[in-house]
Design a protein around this motif. Structure first.
Motif, PDB file in Angstrom:
ATOM      1  N   GLU A 290       0.890  -1.329   0.087  1.00 21.61           N
ATOM      2  CA  GLU A 290      -0.082   0.051   0.113  1.00 21.61           C
ATOM      3  C   GLU A 290       0.870   1.222  -0.076  1.00 21.61           C
ATOM      4  OE1 GLU A 290      -2.726  -0.387   3.128  1.00 21.61           O
ATOM      5  OE2 GLU A 290      -3.698  -1.970   2.048  1.00 21.61           O
ATOM      6  N   THR A 291       2.295   1.061   0.165  1.00 17.88           N
ATOM      7  CA  THR A 291       3.104   2.365   0.330  1.00 17.88           C
ATOM      8  C   THR A 291       4.341   1.896  -0.695  1.00 17.88           C
ATOM      9  OG1 THR A 291       4.276   1.558   2.093  1.00 17.88           O
ATOM     10  CG2 THR A 291       2.361   3.024   2.748  1.00 17.88           C
ATOM     11  N   LEU A 405      -6.749  -8.210  -8.318  1.00 17.89           N
ATOM     12  CA  LEU A 405      -6.977  -6.689  -8.402  1.00 17.89           C
ATOM     13  C   LEU A 405      -8.428  -6.263  -8.083  1.00 17.89           C
ATOM     14  CD1 LEU A 405      -4.380  -5.531 -10.987  1.00 17.89           C
ATOM     15  CD2 LEU A 405      -4.371  -4.786  -8.684  1.00 17.89           C
ATOM     16  N   ARG A 408     -12.383 -10.702  -7.197  1.00 19.47           N
ATOM     17  CA  ARG A 408     -13.563 -11.414  -7.604  1.00 19.47           C
ATOM     18  C   ARG A 408     -13.546 -12.527  -8.347  1.00 19.47           C
ATOM     19  NH1 ARG A 408     -16.738  -6.325  -9.649  1.00 19.47           N
ATOM     20  NH2 ARG A 408     -16.241  -6.389 -11.893  1.00 19.47           N
ATOM     21  N   THR A 424     -16.396  -4.831 -16.266  1.00 23.25           N
ATOM     22  CA  THR A 424     -15.242  -4.283 -15.612  1.00 23.25           C
ATOM     23  C   THR A 424     -13.928  -4.993 -15.627  1.00 23.25           C
ATOM     24  OG1 THR A 424     -16.572  -3.627 -13.860  1.00 23.25           O
ATOM     25  CG2 THR A 424     -14.389  -3.069 -13.541  1.00 23.25           C
ATOM     26  N   ARG A 427     -12.424  -4.803 -19.091  1.00 18.94           N
ATOM     27  CA  ARG A 427     -11.781  -3.789 -19.297  1.00 18.94           C
ATOM     28  C   ARG A 427     -10.151  -3.964 -19.178  1.00 18.94           C
ATOM     29  NH1 ARG A 427     -14.947   1.539 -17.126  1.00 18.94           N
ATOM     30  NH2 ARG A 427     -16.984   1.088 -17.890  1.00 18.94           N
TER      31      ARG A 427
ATOM     32  N   ARG B  49       1.908   6.992  -0.832  1.00 21.46           N
ATOM     33  CA  ARG B  49       0.853   6.814  -1.904  1.00 21.46           C
ATOM     34  C   ARG B  49      -0.217   5.946  -0.817  1.00 21.46           C
ATOM     35  NH1 ARG B  49       0.405   1.859  -3.948  1.00 21.46           N
ATOM     36  NH2 ARG B  49       2.229   0.345  -3.948  1.00 21.46           N
ATOM     37  N   SER B  50      -0.305   6.035   0.452  1.00 21.61           N
ATOM     38  CA  SER B  50      -1.107   5.214   1.022  1.00 21.61           C
ATOM     39  C   SER B  50      -2.632   5.655   0.920  1.00 21.61           C
ATOM     40  CB  SER B  50      -1.049   5.169   2.534  1.00 21.61           C
ATOM     41  OG  SER B  50      -0.454   6.267   3.162  1.00 21.61           O
ATOM     42  N   SER B  53      -3.737   4.047  -2.189  1.00 23.43           N
ATOM     43  CA  SER B  53      -4.047   2.889  -1.954  1.00 23.43           C
ATOM     44  C   SER B  53      -5.384   2.570  -1.236  1.00 23.43           C
ATOM     45  CB  SER B  53      -2.983   1.902  -1.067  1.00 23.43           C
ATOM     46  OG  SER B  53      -1.874   2.121  -1.755  1.00 23.43           O
ATOM     47  N   LYS B  60     -12.447  -0.523  -5.689  1.00 18.22           N
ATOM     48  CA  LYS B  60     -12.778  -1.806  -5.627  1.00 18.22           C
ATOM     49  C   LYS B  60     -14.084  -2.346  -5.068  1.00 18.22           C
ATOM     50  CE  LYS B  60      -9.899  -4.391  -3.791  1.00 18.22           C
ATOM     51  NZ  LYS B  60      -8.318  -4.906  -3.499  1.00 18.22           N
ATOM     52  N   LEU B  63     -16.915  -1.315  -6.944  1.00 18.93           N
ATOM     53  CA  LEU B  63     -17.415  -2.078  -7.939  1.00 18.93           C
ATOM     54  C   LEU B  63     -17.862  -3.565  -7.905  1.00 18.93           C
ATOM     55  CD1 LEU B  63     -13.906  -1.298 -10.233  1.00 18.93           C
ATOM     56  CD2 LEU B  63     -16.102  -0.575 -10.755  1.00 18.93           C
ATOM     57  N   ASN B  64     -17.519  -3.954  -6.615  1.00 16.28           N
ATOM     58  CA  ASN B  64     -18.041  -5.058  -6.441  1.00 16.28           C
ATOM     59  C   ASN B  64     -19.673  -5.065  -5.862  1.00 16.28           C
ATOM     60  OD1 ASN B  64     -16.121  -6.895  -7.117  1.00 16.28           O
ATOM     61  ND2 ASN B  64     -14.896  -6.404  -5.381  1.00 16.28           N
ATOM     62  N   GLU B  94      -6.917   6.506 -13.956  1.00 17.43           N
ATOM     63  CA  GLU B  94      -6.627   4.957 -13.792  1.00 17.43           C
ATOM     64  C   GLU B  94      -7.970   4.320 -13.398  1.00 17.43           C
ATOM     65  OE1 GLU B  94      -2.947   4.897 -11.826  1.00 17.43           O
ATOM     66  OE2 GLU B  94      -1.778   5.503 -13.773  1.00 17.43           O
ATOM     67  N   LEU B  98     -11.656   1.743 -14.878  1.00 17.49           N
ATOM     68  CA  LEU B  98     -12.404   0.910 -14.582  1.00 17.49           C
ATOM     69  C   LEU B  98     -13.927   1.161 -14.019  1.00 17.49           C
ATOM     70  CD1 LEU B  98      -9.665  -1.213 -12.032  1.00 17.49           C
ATOM     71  CD2 LEU B  98     -10.241  -1.575 -14.325  1.00 17.49           C
ATOM     72  N   ALA B 100     -15.591   4.175 -14.754  1.00 12.83           N
ATOM     73  CA  ALA B 100     -16.498   5.191 -15.172  1.00 12.83           C
ATOM     74  C   ALA B 100     -17.362   4.529 -16.220  1.00 12.83           C
ATOM     75  CB  ALA B 100     -15.669   5.973 -15.832  1.00 12.83           C
ATOM     76  N   SER B 101     -18.529   5.467 -16.443  1.00 19.23           N
ATOM     77  CA  SER B 101     -19.566   4.985 -17.292  1.00 19.23           C
ATOM     78  C   SER B 101     -19.409   6.231 -18.412  1.00 19.23           C
ATOM     79  CB  SER B 101     -20.724   4.892 -16.891  1.00 19.23           C
ATOM     80  OG  SER B 101     -21.135   6.133 -16.401  1.00 19.23           O
ATOM     81  N   ARG B 127     -11.004   2.364 -22.162  1.00 19.66           N
ATOM     82  CA  ARG B 127     -11.656   1.361 -21.442  1.00 19.66           C
ATOM     83  C   ARG B 127     -13.237   1.533 -21.416  1.00 19.66           C
ATOM     84  NH1 ARG B 127      -7.421  -0.549 -16.754  1.00 19.66           N
ATOM     85  NH2 ARG B 127      -6.433  -2.212 -17.915  1.00 19.66           N
ATOM     86  N   ILE B 128     -13.577   2.660 -21.695  1.00 15.55           N
ATOM     87  CA  ILE B 128     -15.111   2.789 -21.283  1.00 15.55           C
ATOM     88  C   ILE B 128     -15.674   2.671 -22.490  1.00 15.55           C
ATOM     89  CG2 ILE B 128     -16.843   4.478 -20.780  1.00 15.55           C
ATOM     90  CD1 ILE B 128     -14.675   6.384 -19.572  1.00 15.55           C
TER      91      ILE B 128
END
Lengths: 439, 687
Positions: A290-291, A405, A408, A424, A427, B49-50, B53, B60, B63-64, B94, B98, B100-101, B127-128
């Motif tokens: 994460e870092t 990533l 699922r 998704t 993509r 960059r925590s 993350s 994520k 998206l689920n 980025e 994943l 965006a519509s 990717r859209i």
């Protein structure tokens, strides 16, 4: 149990001997149709090498030692590597004839070169490979074949369109004991296989000695950093980003999973005759940092299912799988066989002494990986690890990365190479390139 | 009725309560996103960059979930319009790639038209799915003057296979900027439809150099697509067009490749090319031999074997090897006799796949009288020859008077495991011809069955030298290995051992029993180890290194502790270490305990080095501690150091603090610069 993590240093150290618990078997390397006893009647095969860091130097050395090959050019966008490569080649031949190129596009203009040996970061694989095919060159390319699944298919299409010979650096297929393990499996000696455990390394090995050097800075003068980035998203130079440690960033590679998928998963596919298909279901879980600059999974586990119900688990850092070490462990109704670079072991040790007869399945007995490639350049026969095989070996890795990533399960159609019912995840089968790069 | 009302009320209350919970949870998420976005807005490469993350994890999770995502998406696109730094915006694109519509597209268009953010906008747009992204990219191509934006957008349209973009893209073929023209030429091929083919057909003659080559590549892609869609005639036209008019060899090869694929009858073309002088096309024709199916066509290619150059012969034979068509048999046999050994050996390979029993003698004669790679190929491929009656023919030849061929025949009997050859091979083993005897001993291991064990024991008794005896031992070990029950393997041998008085045979039996893995055999070996026959002890100690289990480990240690013979003690320790190291069933803790015990008994450095090698393969804190302790011994310091480093690297991920602590202490005591830098390198890699 011993941990599966293995550094390059350890690999070099261990590959010379036998890993604990695995029986080394004696073997004879067969001579090539062309190579061992003399140079064939035709001219020498001329080779241009692209990339001298990481696998590039080893591949160059291998070609230098083949009597019917002549390495005539070295190309690297890092002038230090370029100089090292050119000097090694010149020293070998005792002259200064090796041409040095900074930009691959100039190298591809040379009509007198038959073969390109490509060993560059993964994000460059597709562009270089397709350009090489388009230039009419046969190709020795490193694994994994591509940085995304769609790139892999594009490479296969280009190689097929131009009638090129391709060998992937999945050289374990050229080692007799890997072949022998696959023959045990193919000949049903451990019964019907219902599960394969593929053990890969875990963590992030500091190949470049630059761990922690993550602060952006001006690139060194010897490195054409913008060209190095190529199609990848822009990011400022930092030592930890380049020079072999690019493996640990998802913009340029896929971590241990994709680095090694072309070895032990490749062997699993070979043993099970899955070279032209792929999994139908994929689940995965990875521990992504994460870092820090590196962002590939350190510990990971990908569970796949193939159409006939076979389960394949691909993992790094899971000691409960694959005898706690690396390799491919085939588990069947009548026992198991486990193979890695240290040797081969089986639930029934007698299996390890078996010699297969004429009615058994015999897999191709390689005279050496680079040798096999050169033989095929001459005979126009498929190599031991052609493009399609490499693409299929990498497929569980690409799909595993996506499943990890997204956290699922995904379903995949290996015929159409499409993810089923998950827009998704679909993509993620390809990625955009930075301008002006294109395939 | 009352009951139904009650159920309804319960359901309403349930959904009201949970709906509120869901809404609360969503509000919490938005609040968390807000807070993270403010951190990300000042993010630059190189910073922690925590927050990124954490934000990715939220994306994520979202998206689920299956729920309306409008607000969620708006928060991401709003960020793109904010004053956030570019590195944060790139990260957000980025995420949008994943999440965006088409809703996000108008904002992305704004970024697309800005040279600073154009690439990152395309990361998302690429990717859209949907026409909005395509329209946006076309807009950027048509209403922009920045070359990089035009190139990127054209590339994206190509990769998205936007068939409505063909004309727009084609307009840029004539761009003075070669990169734009190249992107245009390439993208037409990526789209690869008939409209693209038409345009390329018209435009191609107007260009040269790189753009023309890329256009031709795209033209061929269009043809490949036509072929895949069943439009053979149009595809063929393109292939012919390129083949006839093109000077670039690679493109001609690709066109020829496609042409051979598309034609219903390619045989004539393949044959004429192989026999012709257009070198650039011969390689393609050679690959395509494999598509031929009709006998007459294949024969025409086979006929070439008598007239073409060696290089082409090898290509043809490689194809025949893949095809495995018996039609080629006669021609392949002729090629086996070719003067060139590369051709001959390639032909032998083919013959192993299509040959018959009548070819056995040819293989054997080359295996005996041939030279170099032909000889080797004959041996290897005779072993693989898989046709009816081949084994019978080999036995028939073995029973003939031709002694010259017999060693090779016996060798292949072994490789092919021809059990029916037992009598004749046994006779050779018991006979006088020394060359034949050596091959026969090897072969017996492969073909003798357990019921023939007594025959082999007779050979053992009659062996005239230690070398012969060892060869018979190997054969017996192989034969008893065919008995599934381990005790049954050894019982007949134990009985035999109890009766024999020949000391050489007794020693042989001990060696054979050591390889049996039988519990009953182990009792015999144990007794010999603890007995007073020193020669027998030595044999047992050495042979036990092959024992397939842990049983001897304690006995060997007890022996090492009690013996007064220093040499035997060393031998016992070495076998002990070998077995511990090789064991799959001992736990890491047990192994370390065993190594410690071995260390306590070892005096010589060589044994200590063996132990260190074993320790280094056990990856835990205890093995690390033990390896560190051994650093104090000057004679084995180097090996101990390598073990410390190997174990440290192995376990650093699970025990970072402990490993750091140990390595820092080792560093303090180390003067050697190489070692110090290695330690620092490993320390640096520990997170």
């Amino acid at each position: 149990m011993k941990k599966s993590k293995q550094t390059r240093r350890q690999f070099l150290k261990r590959s010379a001997g036998v890993t604990a618990g695995i029986v080394g078997i004696p073997y004879l390397v067969p001579s090539s149709v062309f190579g061992r006893n003399g140079i064939p009647p035709s001219d020498k095969i001329t080779i241009g090498c692209i990339g001298y860091g990481m696998m590039g130097s080893g591949n160059t050395d291998s070609f230098l030692n083949e009597p019917d090959a002549k390495v005539v050019a070295m190309c690297d966008l890092d002038d230090e590597y370029l100089s090292l490569g050119k000097n090694a080649i010149d020293e070998h031949y005792g002259n200064t004839d090796c041409a040095a190129y900074h930009d691959y596009r100039e190298l591809f203009l040379r009509k007198d070169i038959d073969v390109m040996s490509i060993a560059v970061p993964d994000h460059w694989h597709a562009i270089l490979s397709i350009a090489a095919a388009r230039a009419g060159k046969d190709i020795y390319g490193e694994k994994p074949l591509s940085h995304s699944l769609k790139e892999g298919r594009a490479i296969c299409n280009a190689v097929k369109r131009y009638g090129r010979i391709w060998q992937t650096g999945s050289w374990q297929r050229s080692l007799p004991h890997f072949r022998y393990a696959c023959e045990i499996v193919r000949n049903g000696r451990v019964g019907k296989i219902h599960r394969v455990e593929v053990g890969l390394p875990s963590g992030h090995t500091d190949f470049g000695g630059t761990a922690g050097q993550e602060a952006p800075m001006d690139p060194p003068k010897n490195l054409d950093y913008d060209l190095w980035l190529g199609p990848a998203p822009y990011a400022p130079y930092a030592p930890a980003r380049v020079r072999m440690n690019w493996r640990w960033h998802l913009d340029y590679a896929g971590g241990q999973l994709l680095d090694w998928i072309g070895h032990h998963c490749d062997i699993a596919h070979w043993g099970l005759d899955l070279d032209h298909t792929g999994p139908v279901e994929i689940e995965g879980y990875g521990e992504y940092p994460e870092t820090g600059l590196w962002n590939t999974a350190g510990k990971y586990r990908v569970d796949t299912k193939y159409a006939d119900g076979l389960h394949m688990t691909i993992s790094g850092g899971h000691r409960d799988l694959c005898n706690g070490t690396m390799g491919a462990k085939f588990i069947g109704d009548d026992g198991w066989v486990h193979v890695n670079r240290g040797g081969i072991d089986a639930s029934n040790k007698d299996l390890l002494k078996e010699k297969f007869g004429p009615n058994d399945i015999h897999l191709f007995e390689s005279p050496g990986h680079h040798r096999n490639f050169l033989d095929c350049v001459k005979s126009r026969k498929q190599t031991l690890t052609p493009c399609e095989v490499a693409h299929r070996s990498a497929t569980p890795g690409h799909l595993g990365q996506i499943a990890m990533l997204l956290e699922r399960k995904i379903k995949f159609n290996p015929e159409t190479e499409e993810i089923i019912g998950d827009a998704t995840a679909s993509r993620m089968l390809s990625r955009s390139y930075r301008s002006p790069w294109h395939l | 009725m009352k009951k139904i009302n009650k159920i309804l009320i319960v359901l309403i209350l349930f959904f009201a309560a949970n709906g509120s919970v869901f809404a609360d949870e969503q509000d919490d998420m938005y609040a968390k996103m807000d807070s993270l976005l403010s951190v990300i807005s000042v993010y630059e490469f190189g910073m922690d960059r925590s927050a990124l993350s954490e934000f990715s994890a939220i994306v994520k999770d979202e998206l689920n979930r299956n729920r309306n995502r409008n607000k969620f998406e708006d928060m991401l696109t709003d960020f793109l319009l904010s004053n956030a730094k570019l590195d944060g915006k790139q990260f957000m694109c980025e995420q949008l790639s994943l999440a965006a519509s088409e809703r996000a597209v108008p904002v992305l268009l704004i970024l697309l038209k800005n040279p600073e953010t154009s690439d990152m906008a395309r990361y998302a747009l690429h990717r859209i799915p949907g026409v909005s992204s395509d329209a946006t990219l076309k807009d950027a191509v048509e209403h922009n003057k920045n070359d990089e934006i035009i190139i990127g957008s054209i590339n994206s349209l190509g990769r998205r296979k936007d068939t409505n973009a063909v004309n727009i893209i084609a307009e840029y073929l004539s761009s003075p900027n070669q990169s734009i023209a190249a992107a245009s030429a390439t993208s037409l091929g990526m789209i690869g439809n008939e409209e693209a083919a038409e345009i390329i057909s018209e435009q191609r003659p107007n260009y040269d150099g790189m753009v023309k080559d890329l256009l031709t590549d795209s033209y061929l892609k269009c043809a490949d697509n036509m072929l895949a869609n069943g439009n053979k005639s149009e595809a063929e036209k393109i292939y012919n067009d390129v083949l006839q008019g093109e000077k670039n060899d690679a493109l001609r090869q690709a066109a020829f490749n496609g042409l051979l694929e598309s034609k219903n009858n390619s045989a004539e073309l393949i044959v004429s090319t192989l026999a012709g002088d257009d070198l650039s096309l011969i390689d393609i024709a050679a690959i395509k031999i494999r598509i031929l199916e009709k006998k007459g066509e294949i024969v025409k290619v086979a006929d070439l074997l008598s007239v073409v150059d060696t290089d082409i012969k090898i290509k043809i034979l490689a194809a025949f090897e893949d095809m495995q068509n018996p039609v080629t048999h006669k021609y392949v046999v002729d090629a086996v006799n070719d003067d060139n050994e590369f051709v001959s050996s390639a032909a032998l390979k083919v013959l192993s796949k299509i040959g018959t029993k009548d070819d056995v003698e040819l293989f054997v004669s080359i295996a005996v009288n041939g030279q170099g790679i032909s000889k080797e190929a004959a041996q290897t491929n005779l072993d693989l020859l898989n046709a009816d009656g081949v084994d019978y023919e080999i036995v028939r030849l073995l029973n003939s008077d031709n002694d010259e061929l017999k060693p090779e025949l016996i060798r292949t009997v072994s490789a092919r495991k021809i059990i029916s050859a037992y009598d004749v091979v046994y006779a050779a083993a018991a006979g006088e011809n020394k060359a034949l005897k050596a091959e026969a001993y090897k072969s017996l291991g492969a073909i003798a069955q357990p019921e023939q064990l007594q025959d082999l024991l007779t050979l053992l008794e009659n062996a005239e030298s230690e070398g012969e005896r060892k060869r018979v031992e190997s054969a017996i070990v192989a034969v008893i290995g065919k008995i599934p029950d381990k005790n049954e393997r050894a019982d007949q041998l134990i009985e035999y051992l109890s009766k024999t008085e020949d000391e050489d045979v007794m020693r042989s039996m001990l060696r054979i029993l050591s390889a049996s893995g039988s519990p009953n055999a182990y009792k015999v070996l144990q007794s010999a180890l603890n007995g007073d026959d020193e020669e027998a002890q030595k044999i047992v100690i050495q042979s036990l290194s092959n024992w397939p289990g842990n049983e001897p480990i304690n006995d060997l240690m007890n022996f090492a502790k009690s013996t007064s013979n220093d040499t035997y003690k060393i031998l016992a320790l070495r076998t002990y270490i070998t077995l511990v190291k090789r064991s799959y069933t001992l736990t890491d803790d047990e192994k370390i305990k065993n190594y410690k015990e071995a260390l306590s008994q070892s005096e010589a450095d060589n044994e200590k080095k063996m132990i260190i090698s074993g320790i280094s393969n056990v990856g835990n804190l205890e093995s690390l501690k033990l390896a560190v302790e051994l650093l104090d011994n000057e004679n084995i310091k180097k090996e101990a150091f390598m073990a410390v480093m190997q174990i440290s690297e192995d376990i650093a991920e699970d025990h970072p603090d402990e490993v750091k602590n140990v390595l820092n202490k080792v560093l303090e005591k180390t003067d050697n610069e190489g070692a110090r830098s290695y330690i620092k390198e490993v320390l640096g890699s520990i997170k």
